[in-house]
Write an enzyme that holds these catalytic residues in place. Structure first.
Site, PDB file in Angstrom:
ATOM      1  N   GLU A   1      70.711  49.349  23.135  1.00 30.64           N
ATOM      2  CA  GLU A   1      69.453  48.968  22.468  1.00 30.64           C
ATOM      3  C   GLU A   1      68.343  49.983  22.772  1.00 30.64           C
ATOM      4  OE1 GLU A   1      69.599  46.735  20.313  1.00 30.64           O
ATOM      5  OE2 GLU A   1      71.233  45.401  20.886  1.00 30.64           O
TER       6      GLU A   1
ATOM      7  N   CYS B   1      79.267  45.001  -1.364  1.00 38.37           N
ATOM      8  CA  CYS B   1      79.408  46.015  -2.409  1.00 38.37           C
ATOM      9  C   CYS B   1      80.292  47.186  -1.971  1.00 38.37           C
ATOM     10  CB  CYS B   1      78.033  46.530  -2.830  1.00 38.37           C
ATOM     11  SG  CYS B   1      77.249  47.576  -1.587  1.00 38.37           S
TER      12      CYS B   1
END
Length: 202
Positions: A91, A152
């Protein structure tokens, strides 16, 4: 000479899993690693947690006031022999710009590799301060790729935020997922535009 690495990607691109694999590879070669993550990332408490369910406790939780050069130097003082693998940062987008500069000094002055993993941009498509500095200073940049979460099959570029199941374009830059009905979905540009809204500059 050791280097500063920045391995970035969208949500669900395997950043933490990649870090844990790197740690495993170092340790399989009898090299010690120092795993840190910003305390701001409250997910899993003091552990690194992957979406695959793998967890490992961090060696240090970074606060904004921490000097990562000094902290790494202190860790090195506890190691005997030539067994230093590197510093691994999860992170990394939540680091301050100053802390990124400190990690660069770790690589250049202490000759310890630093591998940073994190997001490049937030849910508004704007770069995080820590990521911006890493993009400016890292010796090696590597994009970790994943597919669009809308199905997609294009490459995801953006992190979209959902609150109570609906996409939003407002709120604080930092809001940890799985808390307060917040979730994130990695989307390609086309699906971001269609499902979330126009991508606008500052």
């Amino acid at each position: 000479m050791a280097k500063l690495y920045f391995r970035y990607g969208t949500m669900n691109s395997g950043k933490t899993a990649g870090l844990l694999m790197a740690a495993h590879n170092f340790e399989e070669s009898a090299q010690q690693v120092f795993i840190i993550k910003p305390a701001l990332d409250s997910k899993a408490g003091g552990a690194l947690s992957t979406r695959l369910g793998i967890e490992r406790k961090a060696d240090h939780l970074v606060r904004p006031e921490d000097d990562l050069f000094d902290i790494t130097k202190a860790w090195l003082g506890q190691i005997t022999g030539n067994t230093v693998g590197g510093v691994l940062v999860d992170e990394a987008q939540f680091l301050t710009s100053t802390q990124v500069d400190q990690l660069l000094r770790v690589a250049l002055v202490l000759d310890v590799p630093v591998l940073c993993y994190g997001l490049r941009t937030d849910f508004l498509t704007r770069v995080f301060p820590g990521s911006a500095r890493l993009l400016e200073t890292a010796h090696t940049l590597e994009e970790l790729k994943t597919m669009c979460g809308a199905g997609c099959r294009r490459k995801a570029n953006f992190n979209a935020r959902k609150v109570d199941g609906a996409f939003v374009l407002h709120g604080e830059q930092v809001s940890i997922d799985n808390q307060e009905n917040i979730d994130y979905v990695a989307l390609c540009g086309q699906c971001f535009l269609q499902l979330v809204g126009p991508i606008e500059g500052s």
